[in-house]
Design an enzyme around this catalytic site. Structure first.
Site, short mmCIF file in Angstrom:
data_model
loop_
_atom_site.label_atom_id
_atom_site.label_comp_id
_atom_site.label_asym_id
_atom_site.label_seq_id
_atom_site.Cartn_x
_atom_site.Cartn_y
_atom_site.Cartn_z
N GLY A 92 -25.34 4.81 -1.60
CA GLY A 92 -26.28 5.87 -1.90
C GLY A 92 -25.88 6.70 -3.10
O GLY A 92 -26.08 7.91 -3.14
N GLY B 22 -17.40 -0.33 -4.21
CA GLY B 22 -16.80 0.85 -4.82
C GLY B 22 -17.68 2.09 -4.76
O GLY B 22 -17.48 3.03 -5.52
N TYR C 96 0.83 -1.20 0.00
CA TYR C 96 0.00 0.00 0.00
C TYR C 96 0.87 1.26 0.00
O TYR C 96 1.86 1.34 0.73
CB TYR C 96 -0.93 0.04 1.21
CG TYR C 96 -2.05 -0.98 1.18
CD1 TYR C 96 -2.33 -1.75 0.06
CD2 TYR C 96 -2.85 -1.17 2.31
CE1 TYR C 96 -3.36 -2.67 0.06
CE2 TYR C 96 -3.89 -2.08 2.30
CZ TYR C 96 -4.14 -2.84 1.18
OH TYR C 96 -5.16 -3.76 1.18
N SER D 104 -14.15 -4.22 0.11
CA SER D 104 -15.06 -3.52 -0.80
C SER D 104 -16.52 -3.77 -0.43
O SER D 104 -17.34 -4.15 -1.27
CB SER D 104 -14.82 -3.93 -2.26
OG SER D 104 -15.49 -3.06 -3.16
N LEU E 110 -23.11 0.91 -3.41
CA LEU E 110 -24.06 0.61 -2.34
C LEU E 110 -24.10 1.70 -1.29
O LEU E 110 -24.71 1.53 -0.23
CB LEU E 110 -23.72 -0.74 -1.71
CG LEU E 110 -23.80 -1.95 -2.63
CD1 LEU E 110 -23.22 -3.19 -1.97
CD2 LEU E 110 -25.24 -2.20 -3.07
#
Length: 322
Positions: A220, A215, A53, A211, A218
């Site tokens: 809104g 991404g 990362y 996730s 979900l």
């Protein structure tokens, strides 16, 4: 905070896991420190990272930020269950990736230096390495445990049969085996229900979904776009594929009087073997918002309705046999 056991282990973790992938590339060190401090204040003790990362900040940058936060003291390290991962390439040299005994040894030492700690609570294989036998994998992990450098071992992105092979190889050695598996899992992506979740349940492996909001789909997305929020081309393509389901989903969330992101996380927490979905905030606002999922309770009728909107799988082999 109601803590839960990580798989069959005695380790207790929060039901939400703080993912650190954005720390460095999108979130400054100062902001990352503030989010991690707030996490402990709110009882979130489970943090996840990986040696690769860092993106444009360079591989290892995220672990370095977490390590600098630990170095401030104040019980930060002692209160935190830190999980990190190895597998991805850290350089162009051939043995600086995958799961050979050599890379496991080197990668662990490098992560310990960046994290500024003398042990990793949960050391995870970021992906299965088809070229390394599980006997070699466990031999190397057992050495790290004997040295006190790691406490538990986890996996990520393993298929169900990989979990079985890993656990059977561990049993032959008398090793503890895997206590966790990170899998891509949310209302839209449910393939792990076929064999990963049944295998995890059978072997006592805790599942850590990554996730969980697909991404942002979900979270809104339609509501946000109606308020003028822009969306990436990738998001728009995915929304076009799933628009009917997303419209029904957000409508049902309105009926529940709950935020779509909270419902998506709360749904995961009702699934077999799931321990703690990974939330990956870029901002304090996003972190605080995710905690609202712990206040959402979905009854059986709500779970049935969500299955109607986003059909899942029965366990193998019933999904494709009688």
């Amino acid at each position: 905070m109601d803590y839960v056991h990580l798989g069959r282990s005695g380790l207790k973790v929060s039901p939400l896991c703080l993912g650190t992938m954005n720390f460095g590339p999108f979130t400054s060190q100062e902001q990352s420190f503030a989010i991690m401090d707030r996490a402990l204040e709110r009882g979130v003790n489970f943090f996840d990272s990986a040696n690769v990362y860092g993106q444009d900040r360079g591989r290892g940058a995220t672990e370095t930020i977490v390590g600098n936060w630990f170095a401030q003291g104040g019980g930060r390290r002692e209160k935190t269950v830190i999980a990190t991962k190895l597998y991805g390439s850290m350089s162009d040299w051939p043995n600086d990736n995958l799961l050979s005994a050599l890379n496991i040894r080197r990668a662990c030492d490098a992560s310990l230096r960046r994290l500024q700690t003398d042990y990793i609570d949960v050391y995870q294989a970021h992906h299965v390495d088809r070229g390394t036998p599980f006997e070699e994998f466990w031999a190397a992990m057992d050495v790290l445990r004997q040295q006190g450098k790691i406490v538990y071992v986890g996996s990520s992105n393993f298929a169900g049969w990989h979990l079985a092979k890993a656990q059977e190889a561990a049993a032959r050695r008398g090793s503890t085996g895997l206590v966790s598996e990170q899998s891509h899992y949310n209302l839209l992506v449910r393939a792990v229900e076929l064999e990963v979740l049944p295998a995890a349940l059978d072997y006592g492996i805790g599942v850590i979904p990554w996730s969980p909001l697909a991404g942002g789909l979900l979270g809104g997305v339609l509501r946000k776009m109606d308020k003028g929020r822009s969306a990436s081309e990738t998001m728009l393509r995915e929304l076009a594929r799933h628009r009917e389901g997303i419209e029904a989903y957000e409508g049902f969330c309105d009926e529940l009087g709950a935020d779509p992101a909270h419902v998506a996380l709360a749904w995961l927490l009702r699934q077999p073997a799931v321990v703690a979905p990974i939330i990956g905030p870029r901002t304090m606002e996003q972190f605080e918002g995710a905690l609202g999922a712990l206040d959402v309770t979905l009854d059986d009728a709500a779970l049935d309705r969500l299955d109607e909107i986003f059909p899942g799988h029965r366990t193998a082999p019933e999904d494709y046999a009688w």
